[in-house]
Structures are given as C-alpha cells and as structure tokens.
Enzyme design. Structure first.
Site, PDB file in Angstrom:
ATOM      1  N   ASN A   9       0.869  -1.177   0.000  1.00 30.55           N
ATOM      2  CA  ASN A   9       0.000   0.000   0.000  1.00 30.55           C
ATOM      3  C   ASN A   9       0.909   1.231   0.000  1.00 30.55           C
ATOM      4  OD1 ASN A   9      -1.781   2.059   0.528  1.00 30.55           O
ATOM      5  ND2 ASN A   9      -2.351   1.344   2.578  1.00 30.55           N
ATOM      6  N   TRP A  10       1.014   1.863  -1.157  1.00 31.33           N
ATOM      7  CA  TRP A  10       1.945   3.008  -1.266  1.00 31.33           C
ATOM      8  C   TRP A  10       1.404   4.248  -0.567  1.00 31.33           C
ATOM      9  CZ3 TRP A  10       3.686   2.953  -7.172  1.00 31.33           C
ATOM     10  CH2 TRP A  10       4.323   1.744  -7.443  1.00 31.33           C
ATOM     11  N   LYS A  11       0.133   4.256  -0.242  1.00 35.20           N
ATOM     12  CA  LYS A  11      -0.512   5.442   0.353  1.00 35.20           C
ATOM     13  C   LYS A  11      -0.251   6.661  -0.540  1.00 35.20           C
ATOM     14  CE  LYS A  11      -0.276   3.173   4.779  1.00 35.20           C
ATOM     15  NZ  LYS A  11      -0.188   3.252   6.230  1.00 35.20           N
ATOM     16  N   HIS A  95      -9.594   1.076   5.068  1.00 31.37           N
ATOM     17  CA  HIS A  95      -8.307   1.275   5.740  1.00 31.37           C
ATOM     18  C   HIS A  95      -8.509   2.225   6.918  1.00 31.37           C
ATOM     19  CE1 HIS A  95      -4.210   2.513   6.540  1.00 31.37           C
ATOM     20  NE2 HIS A  95      -3.825   1.419   5.911  1.00 31.37           N
ATOM     21  N   GLU A  97      -6.867   4.629   7.964  1.00 22.80           N
ATOM     22  CA  GLU A  97      -6.670   6.059   7.647  1.00 22.80           C
ATOM     23  C   GLU A  97      -7.918   6.644   6.998  1.00 22.80           C
ATOM     24  OE1 GLU A  97      -2.965   5.527   5.538  1.00 22.80           O
ATOM     25  OE2 GLU A  97      -2.034   4.938   7.431  1.00 22.80           O
ATOM     26  N   GLU A 167      -5.385  -4.970  10.604  1.00 24.83           N
ATOM     27  CA  GLU A 167      -4.361  -3.944  10.793  1.00 24.83           C
ATOM     28  C   GLU A 167      -4.623  -3.186  12.086  1.00 24.83           C
ATOM     29  OE1 GLU A 167      -2.438  -2.778   6.849  1.00 24.83           O
ATOM     30  OE2 GLU A 167      -4.251  -1.600   7.025  1.00 24.83           O
ATOM     31  N   GLY A 173       2.430   2.315  10.726  1.00 27.21           N
ATOM     32  CA  GLY A 173       3.367   3.422  10.550  1.00 27.21           C
ATOM     33  C   GLY A 173       4.051   3.848  11.830  1.00 27.21           C
ATOM     34  N   SER A 209       3.358  -2.132  10.253  1.00 31.17           N
ATOM     35  CA  SER A 209       4.826  -2.162  10.405  1.00 31.17           C
ATOM     36  C   SER A 209       5.444  -3.518  10.060  1.00 31.17           C
ATOM     37  CB  SER A 209       5.226  -1.722  11.818  1.00 31.17           C
ATOM     38  OG  SER A 209       4.800  -0.377  12.042  1.00 31.17           O
ATOM     39  N   GLY A 230       2.770  -1.174   4.296  1.00 39.36           N
ATOM     40  CA  GLY A 230       2.767   0.255   3.963  1.00 39.36           C
ATOM     41  C   GLY A 230       4.178   0.742   3.694  1.00 39.36           C
ATOM     42  N   GLY A 231       4.782   1.369   4.702  1.00 40.75           N
ATOM     43  CA  GLY A 231       6.097   2.001   4.549  1.00 40.75           C
ATOM     44  C   GLY A 231       7.133   1.137   3.850  1.00 40.75           C
TER      45      GLY A 231
HETATM   46  P1  PGA Z   1       2.747   0.295   7.643  1.00 38.09           P
HETATM   47  O1  PGA Z   1       1.293   0.467   7.018  1.00 38.09           O
HETATM   48  O2  PGA Z   1       3.322  -0.979   7.073  1.00 38.09           O
HETATM   49  O3  PGA Z   1       3.509   1.507   7.198  1.00 38.09           O
HETATM   50  O4  PGA Z   1       2.585   0.228   9.121  1.00 38.09           O
HETATM   51  C1  PGA Z   1       0.449  -0.640   6.827  1.00 38.09           C
HETATM   52  C2  PGA Z   1      -0.858  -0.188   6.238  1.00 38.09           C
HETATM   53  O5  PGA Z   1      -1.368   0.856   6.658  1.00 38.09           O
HETATM   54  O6  PGA Z   1      -1.419  -0.839   5.330  1.00 38.09           O
END
Ligand code: PGA
Length: 253
Positions: A9-11, A95, A97, A167, A173, A209, A230-231
């Site tokens: 997930n590049w966000k 998600h 977010e 998640e 993050g 993470s 994500g990251g």
């Molecule tokens: P993260 O994000 O790996 O940066 O914690 C995961 C996600 O939100 O899908």
C-alpha cells in the site's frame, strides 16, 4: 496451505520516476516469487502508468479507495467501474486512515464494498482496533463488529472475491508490530467468523509495520496468509524480502 499474498500500500507517496524504479526492481525479481501473489496499490492517478509498466508481469494492481456511489455528481471520486475500466484488479476498502481521517463508517465501508464487488473488483477489507480499544480489552469486539458489518451483508459469491486485512491501528506506521502471537489470536477470531458465514477460504492478511525483519515470524502463524505492507513497500529490497519470506513459508523452506 492457502497461497500467501504480499500487497504494498503506497498510500500518498511516490512520483513517476520513483514508481518506475520501484516497479522495475520488483519485476526483475518476480520470477523467484511465483509461489506468492504480489500486489501493489499506488495512488489512483498513477494506476494506468503502473499497469502499463507491469504489462506481462504477474504483479496485480489495486486502488487504495473507491467511491461508494455508482456514478454521477460526486466531485473528486473514482468509481468501481472506472477502476475496472483501466484494468485494476482490486481495491483496499476501510483502511484505518480512511475510517479515521475521512470518517468512513461501517455503513460507508459496506457501500464501497458492494460497489467494488458488483464490478467484480477484489476487495481487501481492512479492520483493526486502536490502542485505546486494545487497552480497554475491546480488540475482539471491535474487529468482529467491523468484520460482521460487511460479511453478514454479503453472499457467498461476494465473499469469494474478498480478502481481509487485520491492521491494528496502533501498529500502522508506528514501528510497533503486533507480535506474531498477538496477531494470530485476532486472525483466529477473524477466521472463525469467516467460517461461520461459509467463507473459510478468504485470505486474512496482517498489516502494521511489517518489515523484512518480522515477516518470517508472522508468516509462520497458521492463520496469517500474507501481509499488507505500507512504509516498507516503498523500498524495493525490503518489499522483495517480505515477499521472499512469504514464498519460503509457502514452499516450506
Ligand atoms: P505500515 O502500514 O506498514 O507503514 O505500518 C500498513 C498499512 O497501513 O497498510
């Protein structure tokens, strides 16, 4: 064993040259990853370019969001039909977010899921508790409420196009990861609920993470079918190492 999935997930990150370099590095190594499904979810504006760069590759492309409506006067929104039209394979929905910053309720998440599934888009439904909820002992209740709001409203054919991502919000993050055992406990609850609605084959990914350093231990858990990353998905070598850990777990290395 269910086939493992590693989704990036590049966000709201990346730009053309960076995306291109990242994808080139993934494509170069993908022949060694045939035991794993590798997906990327770029910002929607880049989806057509990413798709054209991935032509001939087994890596699939997901959107990060979709409109809850079919079409019409919804400025700024992108419909499920449009995602299918450009060649998207699936979409992330719910998600944390989106739930947190864009006030997406379970009702909105359900409307989005229905839109996606009606166009045959694979739906990655994200669920997870906040730190306060975990500390109050509400993890199972929160996760199962989010999950039930969607899966109880879907039929078997719809559930067959769904993947669930657990998640924990406190692990996204933050560098904090649920331990494999903490994650497994919640995954087992999710699996039991899915089994109760006849969807025991739905894959359940862990997100929060995930890195090369913790992927192997997470993938060793019986109910963890892969990762939503994500990251670490923005770094080709890190993401590839996670995918390799998923491959090793699948082929039993
Ligand atoms: P993260 O994000 O790996 O940066 O914690 C995961 C996600 O939100 O899908």
């Amino acid at each position: 064993m269910r086939r493992k999935i590693v989704a990036g997930n590049w966000k709201m990150n990346g730009q053309q040259d960076q995306n291109q370099a990242l994808l080139a590095a993934l494509v170069k190594e993908e022949s060694a990853l045939s035991a794993v499904d590798v997906w990327v979810a770029p910002p929607s504006v880049y989806i057509p370019t990413v798709l054209s760069q991935l032509k001939g590759s087994a890596i699939k492309v997901l959107a990060q969001n979709v409109a809850e409506h079919d079409k019409g006067a919804y400025t700024g929104e992108v419909s499920a039909m449009m995602l299918v039209d450009v060649g998207c394979f699936g979409v992330l929905i719910g998600h944390s977010e989106r739930r947190q910053y864009y006030a997406e309720s379970n009702a909105v998440v359900l409307a989005k899921v229905k839109q996606a599934l009606s166009k045959n888009l694979l739906t990655v439904l994200c669920v997870g508790e906040t730190l306060a909820e975990r500390e109050a002992g509400l993890t199972e209740e929160v996760v199962l409420t989010q999950l039930s709001a969607i899966v109880d409203a879907c039929d078997e054919a719809e559930l067959a196009r769904m993947v669930v991502a657990y998640e924990p919000v406190w692990a996204i993050g933050t560098g904090l990861t649920a331990t494999p055992e903490q994650a497994q406990i919640v995954h087992a609850h999710i699996r039991a609920k899915l089994a109760a609605v006849g969807a025991e084959n739905v894959a359940v990914l862990y997100g929060g993470s995930v890195k090369a350093a913790n992927a192997e231990a997470l993938f060793a858990m019986p109910d963890i079918d892969g990762a939503l990353v994500g990251g670490a998905s923005l770094d080709a070598q890190e993401f590839l190492a996670i995918a390799r850990a998923a491959s090793d777990a699948t082929v039993g290395k």
